[in-house]
Write a protein that holds these residues in place. Sequence first.
Motif, mmCIF file in Angstrom:
data_model
loop_
_atom_site.group_PDB
_atom_site.id
_atom_site.type_symbol
_atom_site.label_atom_id
_atom_site.label_comp_id
_atom_site.label_asym_id
_atom_site.label_seq_id
_atom_site.Cartn_x
_atom_site.Cartn_y
_atom_site.Cartn_z
ATOM 1 N N THR A 168 0.831 -1.213 0.000
ATOM 2 C CA THR A 168 0.000 0.000 0.000
ATOM 3 C C THR A 168 0.863 1.260 0.000
ATOM 4 O O THR A 168 0.613 2.197 -0.757
ATOM 5 N N ARG A 169 1.883 1.274 0.837
ATOM 6 C CA ARG A 169 2.734 2.467 0.932
ATOM 7 C C ARG A 169 3.534 2.706 -0.340
ATOM 8 O O ARG A 169 3.732 3.852 -0.742
ATOM 9 N N ALA A 171 2.568 1.876 -3.361
ATOM 10 C CA ALA A 171 1.606 2.395 -4.343
ATOM 11 C C ALA A 171 1.323 3.878 -4.082
ATOM 12 O O ALA A 171 1.285 4.691 -5.019
ATOM 13 N N ARG A 172 1.145 4.242 -2.836
ATOM 14 C CA ARG A 172 0.902 5.657 -2.484
ATOM 15 C C ARG A 172 2.116 6.518 -2.814
ATOM 16 O O ARG A 172 1.975 7.644 -3.301
ATOM 17 N N ARG A 174 4.369 5.989 -5.114
ATOM 18 C CA ARG A 174 4.461 6.148 -6.566
ATOM 19 C C ARG A 174 3.443 7.157 -7.080
ATOM 20 O O ARG A 174 3.773 7.962 -7.961
ATOM 21 N N ARG A 175 2.234 7.124 -6.541
ATOM 22 C CA ARG A 175 1.221 8.116 -6.953
ATOM 23 C C ARG A 175 1.674 9.524 -6.575
ATOM 24 O O ARG A 175 1.559 10.460 -7.368
ATOM 25 N N ARG A 176 2.197 9.672 -5.374
ATOM 26 C CA ARG A 176 2.644 10.990 -4.932
ATOM 27 C C ARG A 176 3.806 11.488 -5.777
ATOM 28 O O ARG A 176 3.868 12.659 -6.151
ATOM 29 N N ALA A 178 4.429 10.648 -8.914
ATOM 30 C CA ALA A 178 3.888 10.991 -10.228
ATOM 31 C C ALA A 178 3.219 12.360 -10.190
ATOM 32 O O ALA A 178 3.422 13.182 -11.095
ATOM 33 N N ASP A 179 2.451 12.622 -9.147
ATOM 34 C CA ASP A 179 1.789 13.929 -9.017
ATOM 35 C C ASP A 179 2.809 15.052 -8.860
ATOM 36 O O ASP A 179 2.686 16.106 -9.481
ATOM 37 N N THR A 180 3.812 14.821 -8.024
ATOM 38 C CA THR A 180 4.844 15.840 -7.795
ATOM 39 C C THR A 180 5.611 16.143 -9.075
ATOM 40 O O THR A 180 5.813 17.308 -9.432
#
Length: 188
Positions: A168-169, A171-172, A174-176, A178-180
């Motif tokens: 879970t961490r 995945a989070r 990687r999303r963060r 990508a957003d940054t």
Amino acid sequence: MTGPEDLQARAAAGDSRAFSQLMQGSKARLYRFVRRYVGDADEAYDLVQEAYAAAWLAIRRYDPARPFEAWLYRIAINKCRDWSRRRRVRRWLLSAGDLTTPEAMAVADGARDAGEALATAQALARLGQAIAALPPPLKEPLILTAIEERSQAETALMLGISVKTVETRVARARRRLADTLAGLEATD
């Protein structure tokens, strides 16, 4: 020929030569991990030395039934967390001071000269900064799994969390990231 279990048991009993052999076998990987965590080569070197010193001082508490490297990484992660806390305090103290004094103006900001850096080097630097800026609960499993190529089970053991939490961490994180990075590209 001594096996890793024998070496670990001897180190746990206080054998400095066995500890030194374990240290030699792990120092390159540990340095890479710490370097990625803190983003500074000199600081990483110092933190690795602190981690080994702390490990030696606590060697009698090491359980040879557990992997030595997992135990060592826990110590290094704690050293990195301490370093991050100290750095935040220093930043806060510096921000409270007068930054227009000659002493403050003489401090280098560490920024890259855009003229001499290639686009790929800049992209890697942005990625490194984005990773370093992640909060520790996201940064640690990301570095261990995605960069250090540790399994989720091994990462879970090193961090003292469940495998599902690692998943879970990561995945989070990687999303963060990508957003940054998308936000940084939008401002360029």
